[in-house]
Design an enzyme around this catalytic site. Structure first.
Site, short mmCIF file in Angstrom:
data_model
loop_
_atom_site.label_atom_id
_atom_site.label_comp_id
_atom_site.label_asym_id
_atom_site.label_seq_id
_atom_site.Cartn_x
_atom_site.Cartn_y
_atom_site.Cartn_z
N ASP A 1 0.86 -1.20 0.00
CA ASP A 1 0.00 0.00 0.00
C ASP A 1 0.89 1.24 0.00
OD1 ASP A 1 -2.36 1.65 0.23
OD2 ASP A 1 -3.36 -0.07 1.12
N HIS B 1 -2.38 3.02 -5.17
CA HIS B 1 -1.81 2.67 -3.85
C HIS B 1 -0.36 2.20 -3.99
CE1 HIS B 1 -5.40 3.44 -1.55
NE2 HIS B 1 -6.12 2.71 -2.37
N ASP C 1 -8.12 -0.69 -7.04
CA ASP C 1 -9.01 0.34 -6.49
C ASP C 1 -8.33 1.69 -6.42
OD1 ASP C 1 -7.31 -0.84 -4.52
OD2 ASP C 1 -8.41 0.21 -2.95
N GLU C 2 -9.15 2.72 -6.37
CA GLU C 2 -8.74 4.08 -6.00
C GLU C 2 -7.46 4.53 -6.70
OE1 GLU C 2 -10.65 4.31 -1.54
OE2 GLU C 2 -8.68 3.38 -1.68
N TRP D 1 -16.80 -3.77 -3.30
CA TRP D 1 -16.62 -3.11 -1.98
C TRP D 1 -17.35 -1.78 -1.88
CZ3 TRP D 1 -13.81 1.46 -0.67
CH2 TRP D 1 -13.15 2.09 -1.74
N TYR E 1 -17.10 -4.00 6.42
CA TYR E 1 -15.85 -3.32 6.75
C TYR E 1 -15.66 -3.33 8.27
CZ TYR E 1 -13.91 -2.10 2.26
OH TYR E 1 -13.30 -2.17 1.03
N PHE E 2 -14.84 -4.26 8.72
CA PHE E 2 -14.65 -4.44 10.16
C PHE E 2 -13.67 -3.40 10.74
CE2 PHE E 2 -16.00 -9.22 10.61
CZ PHE E 2 -17.27 -8.89 10.15
N ASP E 3 -13.22 -2.47 9.90
CA ASP E 3 -12.46 -1.34 10.47
C ASP E 3 -13.43 -0.24 10.93
OD1 ASP E 3 -13.12 -0.83 7.79
OD2 ASP E 3 -11.31 0.34 7.40
N TRP F 1 -9.04 -3.60 7.78
CA TRP F 1 -7.87 -2.76 7.48
C TRP F 1 -7.31 -2.26 8.80
CZ3 TRP F 1 -6.95 -2.96 2.35
CH2 TRP F 1 -8.04 -3.18 1.49
N THR F 2 -6.01 -2.32 8.94
CA THR F 2 -5.46 -2.10 10.28
C THR F 2 -4.80 -0.75 10.50
OG1 THR F 2 -3.48 -3.28 9.55
CG2 THR F 2 -5.12 -4.55 10.78
C1 ACM Z 1 -10.79 -0.45 -0.47
O1 ACM Z 1 -11.33 -0.45 0.65
N1 ACM Z 1 -10.14 0.61 -0.91
C2 ACM Z 1 -10.84 -1.62 -1.32
#
Ligand code: ACM
Ligand code: ZN
Length: 387
Positions: free
Chosen positions: A27, A98, A177-178, A250, A275-277, A327-328
């Site tokens: 990332d 990313h 993504d993004e 997502w 999304y567990f964050d 995501w941590t």
């Molecule tokens: C993502 O949460 N950017 C895949």
């Protein structure tokens, strides 16, 4: 996270009858896997000069040199550990976006190697703002892999070639993504590629949108040739799907629905259920990514209809199953990971393995009380502790 905790996490996955571990290895804030041909990916790309404190833009910078990565030996050990527990590990190497950490290591991968990494004035960066930087905050960044230069694809094929043998899984996740198109619009190499390929923009999208599709399709060809199936986040729909791509939906369910309608396989992981964050109650007691903007209580996870009802019976067949993402970036310790994971992981498992019509939250919640006792016996730092 320490190797020992990754193993524990795989135990948790197995105990809940989940069968895959999707490992996000690269990332903007760090490159986390050893690549022997490109040592700077970990000498440079695995480290950052600091981290913002709290949610963006943060209240300052902790100023700590932070980083680390998994050696190929450690990766093999983890993959074997998982296999013994019937958990398949799928690697993710992000492209074309990313990519800040990779670009900090090898600036030629950028459209503009000589241009310093853009860090907005609000971000409290520690150290120099000159040159390419591993990012110290979370977000979406414009400096992505150049789609025009052949050297980008040479690099990515080399990296993928080292990563593939470590993971027996037939799946390979390329992110997707993004990835902003701002640099591609100005880059002479990307523009030459667009011209050479006769890519045309249209009323809906500029040509660079279709260049994303070229990028992913080219990587898919390479992966397929090596016996792997490509998975990507739903942005890989941009400009047209690669022929055999599997879509990970997502940004809601729409990407998954669109892909299934095109007879592509889909993994569902919509932000609103998976999304567990995101924190577990409205006013949580600790810093989370969502920071009181969103919350995802276990009831909501349990209410998730994984297979979109708008699909026909034959299209529903393309929905492979659910995934949750943890995501941590705001989880500094294994204890915090457990706090975010439990007990929502129990709901995720039932959502995956039971029929929607048979699910009743009150009945699940009764059974959950016994599960919580198990978590306590295991010494898990679950969310209900001390509540
Ligand atoms: C993502 O949460 N950017 C895949
Ligand atoms: Zn370029």
């Amino acid at each position: 996270m320490p190797v020992e905790f990754i193993k524990k996490y795989i135990d948790y996955i197995a105990l809940h009858k989940l069968n895959f571990f999707h490992w996000h290895l690269t990332d903007d804030q760090g490159w986390r896997i050893e690549i022997k041909k490109y040592p700077k990916l970990t000498d440079v790309g695995a480290w950052r000069n600091g981290t913002i404190i709290g949610p963006y833009p943060g209240t300052g910078n902790d100023g700590l040199h932070y980083g680390g990565y998994y050696t190929q030996e450690q990766v093999k050990e983890i993959v074997a550990y998982a296999a013994k527990r019937h958990v398949e590990v799928i690697p993710e190497i992000e492209m074309p976006g990313h990519a800040s950490a990779a670009i900090a290591a090898y600036p030629y991968l950028s459209c503009f190697p000589g241009q310093s990494t853009f860090v907005d004035a609000k971000t409290p960066l520690n150290g120099s703002r000159e040159g390419k930087q591993v990012q110290q905050t979370w977000g979406v960044f414009d400096d992505v892999f150049c789609a025009g230069k052949e050297s980008t694809f040479g690099f990515l094929e080399d990296v993928v070639s080292e990563v593939m043998p470590l993971f027996p899984s037939k799946y390979f996740h390329v992110g997707g993504d993004e990835s902003p198109k701002k640099h591609w619009e100005k880059c002479p190499n990307c523009q030459r590629r667009i011209k050479d390929l006769k890519i045309k923009g249209d009323k809906k999208h500029p040509a660079e949108h279709y260049l994303q599709s070229y990028f992913i399709q080219r990587m898919e060809k390479f992966l397929n040739k090596n016996g792997k199936s490509l998975i990507g986040w739903d942005e890989i729909l941009e400009g047209g799907l690669a022929p055999n791509a599997i879509v990970m939906s997502w940004r809601g369910e729409e990407g998954g629905i669109a892909a299934a309608k095109e007879n592509h396989f889909v993994i569902m992981t919509p932000g609103s259920y998976a999304y567990f964050d995101h924190q577990q109650e409205k006013h949580d007691d600790s810093v989370t990514f969502s920071n009181n903007r969103w919350y995802l209580p276990i009831e909501k996870v349990y209410s998730w209809k994984v297979v979109p009802q708008v699909l026909s019976a034959s299209q529903k067949h393309f929905i492979m199953g659910p995934q949750a993402n943890l995501w941590t970036e705001q989880m500094k310790s294994p204890a915090k990971v457990e706090y975010m994971l439990f007990p929502r992981i129990a709901a995720l498992s039932e959502v995956g393995w039971t029929q929607q019509a048979n699910r009743d939250f009150a009945e699940f919640n009764n059974r959950l009380q016994m599960q919580i006792k198990r978590y306590d016996l295991w010494g898990v730092n679950h969310f209900y502790k001390n509540k």
